[in-house]
Write a protein that holds these residues in place. Structure first.
Motif, PDB file in Angstrom:
ATOM      1  N   VAL A  84       5.487  -8.566 -14.719  1.00  0.00           N
ATOM      2  CA  VAL A  84       6.025  -9.439 -15.866  1.00  0.00           C
ATOM      3  C   VAL A  84       5.179  -9.735 -16.745  1.00  0.00           C
ATOM      4  CG1 VAL A  84       7.678 -10.179 -14.446  1.00  0.00           C
ATOM      5  CG2 VAL A  84       5.670 -11.492 -14.666  1.00  0.00           C
ATOM      6  N   ALA A  85       5.441 -10.080 -18.109  1.00  0.00           N
ATOM      7  CA  ALA A  85       4.311 -10.495 -18.937  1.00  0.00           C
ATOM      8  C   ALA A  85       3.885 -12.195 -18.788  1.00  0.00           C
ATOM      9  CB  ALA A  85       5.047 -10.230 -20.280  1.00  0.00           C
ATOM     10  N   ASP A  86       3.211 -12.722 -19.538  1.00  0.00           N
ATOM     11  CA  ASP A  86       2.690 -14.114 -19.524  1.00  0.00           C
ATOM     12  C   ASP A  86       3.761 -14.590 -20.648  1.00  0.00           C
ATOM     13  OD1 ASP A  86       1.725 -16.457 -19.099  1.00  0.00           O
ATOM     14  OD2 ASP A  86      -0.150 -16.008 -20.171  1.00  0.00           O
ATOM     15  N   ASP A  87       5.093 -14.833 -19.984  1.00  0.00           N
ATOM     16  CA  ASP A  87       5.763 -15.535 -21.174  1.00  0.00           C
ATOM     17  C   ASP A  87       7.057 -16.149 -20.404  1.00  0.00           C
ATOM     18  OD1 ASP A  87       7.547 -13.412 -20.119  1.00  0.00           O
ATOM     19  OD2 ASP A  87       7.422 -12.209 -22.116  1.00  0.00           O
ATOM     20  N   GLN A  88       8.045 -16.716 -21.046  1.00  0.00           N
ATOM     21  CA  GLN A  88       9.141 -17.398 -20.547  1.00  0.00           C
ATOM     22  C   GLN A  88       9.980 -16.673 -19.385  1.00  0.00           C
ATOM     23  OE1 GLN A  88      11.406 -19.809 -23.183  1.00  0.00           O
ATOM     24  NE2 GLN A  88      12.814 -20.532 -21.654  1.00  0.00           N
ATOM     25  N   LEU A  89      10.198 -15.424 -19.914  1.00  0.00           N
ATOM     26  CA  LEU A  89      11.020 -14.583 -19.102  1.00  0.00           C
ATOM     27  C   LEU A  89      10.462 -14.360 -17.703  1.00  0.00           C
ATOM     28  CD1 LEU A  89      13.319 -12.167 -21.345  1.00  0.00           C
ATOM     29  CD2 LEU A  89      13.892 -14.467 -20.181  1.00  0.00           C
ATOM     30  N   GLY A  90       8.899 -14.082 -18.087  1.00  0.00           N
ATOM     31  CA  GLY A  90       8.333 -13.608 -17.003  1.00  0.00           C
ATOM     32  C   GLY A  90       8.296 -15.185 -15.870  1.00  0.00           C
ATOM     33  N   GLU A  91       8.194 -16.246 -16.332  1.00  0.00           N
ATOM     34  CA  GLU A  91       8.228 -17.424 -15.335  1.00  0.00           C
ATOM     35  C   GLU A  91       9.769 -17.378 -14.532  1.00  0.00           C
ATOM     36  OE1 GLU A  91       7.104 -20.782 -17.865  1.00  0.00           O
ATOM     37  OE2 GLU A  91       5.125 -19.967 -18.222  1.00  0.00           O
ATOM     38  N   VAL A  92      10.817 -17.156 -15.587  1.00  0.00           N
ATOM     39  CA  VAL A  92      12.213 -17.216 -14.916  1.00  0.00           C
ATOM     40  C   VAL A  92      11.805 -15.957 -13.738  1.00  0.00           C
ATOM     41  CG1 VAL A  92      14.391 -16.565 -15.288  1.00  0.00           C
ATOM     42  CG2 VAL A  92      13.233 -17.759 -16.915  1.00  0.00           C
ATOM     43  N   PHE A  93      11.536 -14.988 -13.940  1.00  0.00           N
ATOM     44  CA  PHE A  93      11.676 -13.891 -13.007  1.00  0.00           C
ATOM     45  C   PHE A  93      10.882 -14.256 -11.666  1.00  0.00           C
ATOM     46  CE2 PHE A  93      10.344 -10.182 -10.530  1.00  0.00           C
ATOM     47  CZ  PHE A  93      11.357  -9.513 -10.354  1.00  0.00           C
ATOM     48  N   ALA A  94       9.730 -14.618 -11.928  1.00  0.00           N
ATOM     49  CA  ALA A  94       8.836 -15.046 -10.829  1.00  0.00           C
ATOM     50  C   ALA A  94       9.348 -16.246  -9.934  1.00  0.00           C
ATOM     51  CB  ALA A  94       7.383 -15.603 -11.282  1.00  0.00           C
ATOM     52  N   HIS A  95      10.013 -17.313 -10.658  1.00  0.00           N
ATOM     53  CA  HIS A  95      10.571 -18.337 -10.295  1.00  0.00           C
ATOM     54  C   HIS A  95      11.671 -18.122  -9.045  1.00  0.00           C
ATOM     55  CE1 HIS A  95      13.775 -21.441  -9.725  1.00  0.00           C
ATOM     56  NE2 HIS A  95      12.720 -22.278  -9.486  1.00  0.00           N
ATOM     57  N   ASP A  96      12.504 -17.177  -9.806  1.00  0.00           N
ATOM     58  CA  ASP A  96      13.757 -16.783  -9.104  1.00  0.00           C
ATOM     59  C   ASP A  96      13.383 -15.862  -7.814  1.00  0.00           C
ATOM     60  OD1 ASP A  96      15.156 -17.871 -10.888  1.00  0.00           O
ATOM     61  OD2 ASP A  96      15.933 -16.336 -12.083  1.00  0.00           O
ATOM     62  N   ILE A  97      12.530 -15.127  -7.913  1.00  0.00           N
ATOM     63  CA  ILE A  97      12.406 -14.356  -6.562  1.00  0.00           C
ATOM     64  C   ILE A  97      11.559 -15.075  -5.478  1.00  0.00           C
ATOM     65  CG2 ILE A  97      10.227 -13.299  -7.309  1.00  0.00           C
ATOM     66  CD1 ILE A  97      11.737 -10.298  -6.641  1.00  0.00           C
ATOM     67  N   ARG A  98      10.497 -15.704  -5.946  1.00  0.00           N
ATOM     68  CA  ARG A  98      10.048 -16.557  -4.957  1.00  0.00           C
ATOM     69  C   ARG A  98      10.844 -17.678  -4.431  1.00  0.00           C
ATOM     70  NH1 ARG A  98       5.015 -17.329  -9.023  1.00  0.00           N
ATOM     71  NH2 ARG A  98       3.869 -15.356  -8.604  1.00  0.00           N
ATOM     72  N   SER A  99      11.591 -18.131  -5.121  1.00  0.00           N
ATOM     73  CA  SER A  99      12.690 -19.113  -4.795  1.00  0.00           C
ATOM     74  C   SER A  99      13.600 -18.715  -3.327  1.00  0.00           C
ATOM     75  CB  SER A  99      13.672 -19.741  -5.757  1.00  0.00           C
ATOM     76  OG  SER A  99      14.497 -18.640  -6.229  1.00  0.00           O
ATOM     77  N   VAL A 100      13.780 -17.227  -3.313  1.00  0.00           N
ATOM     78  CA  VAL A 100      14.677 -16.984  -2.166  1.00  0.00           C
ATOM     79  C   VAL A 100      13.727 -16.467  -1.011  1.00  0.00           C
ATOM     80  CG1 VAL A 100      16.631 -16.405  -3.441  1.00  0.00           C
ATOM     81  CG2 VAL A 100      14.819 -14.693  -3.307  1.00  0.00           C
ATOM     82  N   GLY A 101      12.518 -16.747  -1.260  1.00  0.00           N
ATOM     83  CA  GLY A 101      11.425 -16.416  -0.071  1.00  0.00           C
ATOM     84  C   GLY A 101      11.013 -15.175  -0.156  1.00  0.00           C
ATOM     85  N   ILE A 102      10.757 -14.514  -1.095  1.00  0.00           N
ATOM     86  CA  ILE A 102      10.301 -13.230  -1.351  1.00  0.00           C
ATOM     87  C   ILE A 102       8.843 -13.269  -1.734  1.00  0.00           C
ATOM     88  CG2 ILE A 102      10.237 -11.060  -2.486  1.00  0.00           C
ATOM     89  CD1 ILE A 102      13.365 -11.557  -2.831  1.00  0.00           C
ATOM     90  N   GLN A 103       7.835 -12.505  -1.299  1.00  0.00           N
ATOM     91  CA  GLN A 103       6.335 -12.547  -1.569  1.00  0.00           C
ATOM     92  C   GLN A 103       6.209 -12.077  -2.838  1.00  0.00           C
ATOM     93  OE1 GLN A 103       4.183 -14.175   0.676  1.00  0.00           O
ATOM     94  NE2 GLN A 103       2.577 -13.930  -0.661  1.00  0.00           N
ATOM     95  N   PHE A 104       5.754 -12.539  -3.714  1.00  0.00           N
ATOM     96  CA  PHE A 104       5.618 -11.968  -5.038  1.00  0.00           C
ATOM     97  C   PHE A 104       4.248 -12.556  -5.711  1.00  0.00           C
ATOM     98  CE2 PHE A 104       6.418 -11.998  -9.655  1.00  0.00           C
ATOM     99  CZ  PHE A 104       6.140 -10.619 -10.138  1.00  0.00           C
ATOM    100  N   ASP A 105       3.271 -11.536  -5.799  1.00  0.00           N
ATOM    101  CA  ASP A 105       2.128 -12.099  -6.098  1.00  0.00           C
ATOM    102  C   ASP A 105       1.502 -11.309  -7.235  1.00  0.00           C
ATOM    103  OD1 ASP A 105       1.702 -14.183  -4.334  1.00  0.00           O
ATOM    104  OD2 ASP A 105       1.270 -12.910  -2.749  1.00  0.00           O
ATOM    105  N   THR A 106       2.297 -10.243  -8.005  1.00  0.00           N
ATOM    106  CA  THR A 106       1.856  -9.415  -9.030  1.00  0.00           C
ATOM    107  C   THR A 106       1.238 -10.221 -10.188  1.00  0.00           C
ATOM    108  OG1 THR A 106       3.345  -7.707  -8.276  1.00  0.00           O
ATOM    109  CG2 THR A 106       2.142  -7.289 -10.306  1.00  0.00           C
ATOM    110  N   ALA A 107      -0.017 -10.182 -10.595  1.00  0.00           N
ATOM    111  CA  ALA A 107      -0.636 -10.732 -11.623  1.00  0.00           C
ATOM    112  C   ALA A 107       0.343 -10.424 -12.741  1.00  0.00           C
ATOM    113  CB  ALA A 107      -2.072 -10.454 -11.763  1.00  0.00           C
ATOM    114  N   VAL A 108       0.380 -11.595 -13.770  1.00  0.00           N
ATOM    115  CA  VAL A 108       1.133 -11.327 -14.948  1.00  0.00           C
ATOM    116  C   VAL A 108       0.099 -10.534 -16.052  1.00  0.00           C
ATOM    117  CG1 VAL A 108       2.444 -13.502 -14.676  1.00  0.00           C
ATOM    118  CG2 VAL A 108       0.116 -13.556 -16.138  1.00  0.00           C
ATOM    119  N   ARG A 109       0.865  -9.858 -16.861  1.00  0.00           N
ATOM    120  CA  ARG A 109       0.172  -9.107 -17.884  1.00  0.00           C
ATOM    121  C   ARG A 109       0.026  -9.913 -19.308  1.00  0.00           C
ATOM    122  NH1 ARG A 109       1.256  -5.155 -21.723  1.00  0.00           N
ATOM    123  NH2 ARG A 109      -0.279  -3.399 -21.552  1.00  0.00           N
TER     124      ARG A 109
END
Length: 332
Positions: A84-109
């Protein structure tokens, strides 16, 4: 071989979906092929089409991400790798996938382009027509791979959509090597016939080289991969090359051939098809979860059908009910 900590780790496009209702006339006027996915190659093109959309629903998506979200909802332990990029949609994606317990640590671009988005038009018959701007997702580098995470998963799951750009294609090839060295299984979804038209030779070589353990396709994708018009012939041809072949067939259900044994499942009955977005993704979620839990072929197919039926009963590609409870009630 060590016991895996994760059931499935997926690599795919990190996308935020924007869904809106549309009619067939709109699709025709915009030159869209109903029920398909087409790429948009610039932010301007995406902005212009977005301006023509009616009221929309915003939700995190991406094929492989939808699949691991489904597995997590079933109680599985999952990870996801995507850019994801360092933007609002990137924050939305990261929040949503982590909120269901999925490990997501890819650094933003940092910088352009923006986080990927998919503009999805849903017609009254529930068919979805997708227009995707891949944005930052197409720049997933090999250096972003969490090799420890991949090696610690029973199954590595890859989406054909992400094979299109060069950088993530190289990353996925490297991920396959990591999974193979760790004696893990590799699952691959063909994603769309357009992916096969562009990269069919690559996919066929992966299969011929014995790098794919579980292959997902719908009927049209299977025929495109096999280069024929006969379903049974294509099924026999491809299933002879992979340990497990799973083919979804819409209202006709699905079938699979695993090490020569064939299983079939009928589509689960639902009151109304509202939106087919994510149907294949969630079928894969149910099937992979069943396999990761040691279930047999028929039980895994049934779990896939249950998950697919839930997802097409509402708008959006993420579960809206307790999938774990639903599956328990249907499987008995």
């Amino acid at each position: 071989m060590s016991t895996p900590t994760y059931d499935v780790v997926a690599i795919g496009n990190a996308i935020v979906d924007i869904l809106a209702q549309a009619d067939d006339a709109f699709l025709a006027a915009e030159g869209m092929t109903k029920g398909s996915m087409q790429l948009m190659f610039s932010p301007g093109e995406a902005d212009a089409l977005y301006a023509k959309m009616g009221p929309g629903l915003e939700a995190s998506g991406g094929s492989a991400a939808n699949t691991v979200a489904g597995i997590a909802a079933l109680g599985g332990k999952c990870g996801f790798i995507g850019q994801v990029a360092d933007d609002q949609l990137g924050e939305v994606f990261a929040h949503d996938i982590r909120s269901v317990g999925i490990q997501f640590d890819t650094a933003v671009r940092a910088g352009e382009p923006t986080t990927a988005r998919c503009l999805i038009f849903v017609t009254p018959d529930g068919q979805r027509t997708m227009n995707t701007f891949l944005g930052a997702s197409q720049f997933l580098p090999e250096s972003a791979l969490d090799r420890t995470l991949i090696a610690d998963a029973a199954i590595l799951y890859l989406e054909g959509y992400l094979w299109d750009p060069e950088e993530p294609r190289a990353a996925m090839r490297a991920a396959i090597e990591v999974a193979r060295k760790a004696s893990r299984k590799v699952a691959f979804t063909l994603s769309d016939t357009f992916c096969i038209s562009r990269h069919g030779d690559d996919f066929r070589k992966l299969i011929a080289d014995g790098l794919i353990d579980i292959l997902f396709a719908n009927e049209a994708e299977l025929l495109a991969l096999a280069g024929g018009a006969d379903f049974e012939g294509a099924l026999a041809q491809v299933s002879a090359q992979v340990p497990t072949l799973v083919v979804t067939r819409g209202e006709q259900g699905a079938c699979a051939i695993q090490n020569g044994t064939r299983g079939t499942v009928a589509a689960q009955p639902i009151a109304k098809v509202v939106d087919t977005t994510g149907a294949g993704d969630l079928f894969a979620a149910g099937f992979l979860h069943g396999q990761a839990q040691g279930h047999g072929l028929d039980a895994s197919l049934t779990l896939g059908a249950i998950c697919a039926a839930e997802i097409i009963s509402h708008v959006g590609a993420r579960p809206q009910v307790d999938l774990k409870a639903l599956a328990a009630s249907r499987l008995g």
